[in-house]
Design an enzyme around this catalytic site. Structure first.
Site, short mmCIF file in Angstrom:
data_model
loop_
_atom_site.label_atom_id
_atom_site.label_comp_id
_atom_site.label_asym_id
_atom_site.label_seq_id
_atom_site.Cartn_x
_atom_site.Cartn_y
_atom_site.Cartn_z
N SER A 173 0.77 -1.24 -0.03
CA SER A 173 0.02 0.05 -0.03
C SER A 173 0.84 1.28 0.01
CB SER A 173 -0.95 -0.07 1.33
OG SER A 173 -1.85 0.85 0.82
N ASP A 326 -9.97 -5.94 -4.01
CA ASP A 326 -9.20 -4.84 -3.31
C ASP A 326 -9.89 -3.47 -3.88
OD1 ASP A 326 -7.49 -2.92 -2.14
OD2 ASP A 326 -5.87 -4.20 -2.48
N HIS A 359 -7.62 -6.00 0.28
CA HIS A 359 -6.27 -5.17 0.67
C HIS A 359 -5.64 -5.77 1.90
CE1 HIS A 359 -4.16 -1.66 -0.11
NE2 HIS A 359 -4.07 -1.42 0.97
#
Ligand SMILES: *[C@@H]1O[C@H](CO)[C@@H](O)[C@H](O)[C@H]1NC(C)=O
Ligand SMILES: *[C@@H]1O[C@H](CO)[C@@H](O)[C@H](O)[C@H]1NC(C)=O
Length: 383
Positions: A173, A326, A359
């Protein structure tokens, strides 16, 4: 909506349900705040672990943890160093929350790698500065531009110096964003063997959650009209805005791990960092922090400079893993990123798509080792 009440437990600031959140007891004892991550979380599983410290050019003292060998303690040959870089509102604990058989830091150590865990400024291992403290407003005057300029190079240099080797990098991320931005400026590519990017975020224009978009706009507007807000973004207030559909529908989380996660994360970051992320989200462009009318003074131009990802060196080995569920690292946004990488040498770019992952599955999924880490380690080994 008051700024200080924006909080959430995952990966970006745009959030949905308000929950009254009590911090649970239990988990590791003593706590990582008291004794450090090595002592609290790593050694209890029987691994060697060393704490390191590095000071950035702008005076932030960052803590890092090293797991130099696997649980059986056998060193065996030159172990290639791997630096793990967590996402926003998280810290190095991210990589250690599942069992040793499932958590990336332990899995890498047990598979012959020399594991280094990074922690960006403001998080529990990295909350000191040569002259400021977190209660000073000036301590929080940074966005991810400063992570690109200062934290990332300081951590990479420390690992390179200690191991006298080039390193592999793993980012999740925000950890992918600062890497991509750095590489686009030619930073650090000479010190890395490769980079593995889990849930790459560079463009955020297709994030799915409508409420998230709304919140991001409010959030930016809020800041621009209230510059006093530029200090600590502390998610440990009484109210936690828990997201529901925000990171996507994670397939494979263990309830016990989620409890640990809620106990140890989120970690503070700066409001300015959140605003910078919100700008990326709002503008669909990857640029340095937008100071509005002060851009001229700051940058000598009216718009903030672009991080041009087409400038990432084409021969840098890259591994990108992303999930079909995600909603933060949306597949369309990943495709936008791939457009920028279209001249990348094809044998230096590995794409790994996981249809049912969202995620958090990439760092905490019970099957992440089989689904992602095994192929990532195979990628490292063939370089
Ligand atoms: C979930 O976590 C608990 C506590 O660490 C563990 O005992 C259990 O085996 C885990 N479940 C799975 C499916 O990994
Ligand atoms: C980015 O760099 C590429 C190649 O160097 C160039 O063609 C392109 O115009 C640049 N884009 C921006 C937005 O500056």
């Amino acid at each position: 909506m008051a700024l200080h009440s924006f909080s959430y437990y995952s990966q970006l600031p745009f959030i949905i349900i308000i929950f009254f959140f009590f911090h649970g007891e239990g988990g590791f004892s003593p706590s990582p705040e008291e004794v450090g991550i090595c002592e609290a979380v790593v050694r209890p599983y029987g691994y060697k672990c060393q704490e390191f410290e590095v000071t950035t050019e702008d005076g932030y003292i960052l803590g890092m943890q090293r797991i130099p060998v696997g649980r059986n303690g056998v060193i065996g040959g030159a172990r290639q160093p791997v630096l793990l870089q967590h996402g926003v509102l998280m810290d190095g604990m991210t990589w250690l929350l599942n069992s040793p058989e499932q958590s990336l830091a332990f899995v890498l150590a047990d598979n012959g790698f020399d594991v280094w865990i990074g922690n960006i400024r403001g998080t529990r291992s990295s909350n000191r500065h040569v002259s400021l403290t977190p209660s000073d407003r000036a301590y929080w005057a940074w966005s991810w531009d400063e992570l690109v300029e200062n934290d990332f190079p300081a951590m990479v240099d420390l690992v390179a110096k200690q191991t006298k080797q080039k390193l592999h990098y793993v980012g999740h991320s925000l950890g992918t964003l600062i890497a991509l931005a750095s590489f686009s400026e030619g930073r650090l590519v000479d010190k890395l063997r490769s980079a593995a990017l889990l849930c790459p975020i560079a463009y955020l224009d297709h994030m799915k959650t409508k409420l998230g978009i709304l919140a991001a706009r409010l959030f930016v507007g809020e800041i621009l009209s209230n510059l006093l807000g530029l200090a600590e973004f502390n998610p440990k207030g009484d109210y936690l805005f828990l997201e529901c559909d925000f990171t996507g529908n994670n397939c494979c989380l263990n309830g016990s791990t989620v409890q640990l996660f809620l106990q140890y994360e989120p970690q503070p970051t700066s409001t300015k960092n959140m605003v910078h992320l919100a700008q990326t989200f709002r503008d669909g462009a990857l640029t340095k922090y937008n100071y509005g009318v002060n851009n001229i003074q700051r940058y000598g131009q009216s718009t903030p400079p672009v991080y041009n990802l087409s400038n990432i060196p084409n021969s840098l080995p890259l591994y990108l893993s992303y999930g079909g569920r995600d909603s933060l690292s949306d597949t369309e946004d990943v495709e936008h990123l791939l457009q920028d990488l279209k001249l990348h040498e094809t044998d230096q770019l590995v794409l790994h798509y996981v249809q049912n992952f969202a995620h958090a599955d990439f760092i905490m999924g019970v099957s992440a080792k089989q689904v992602v880490y095994d192929s990532m380690m195979a990628f490292f080994r063939q370089i």
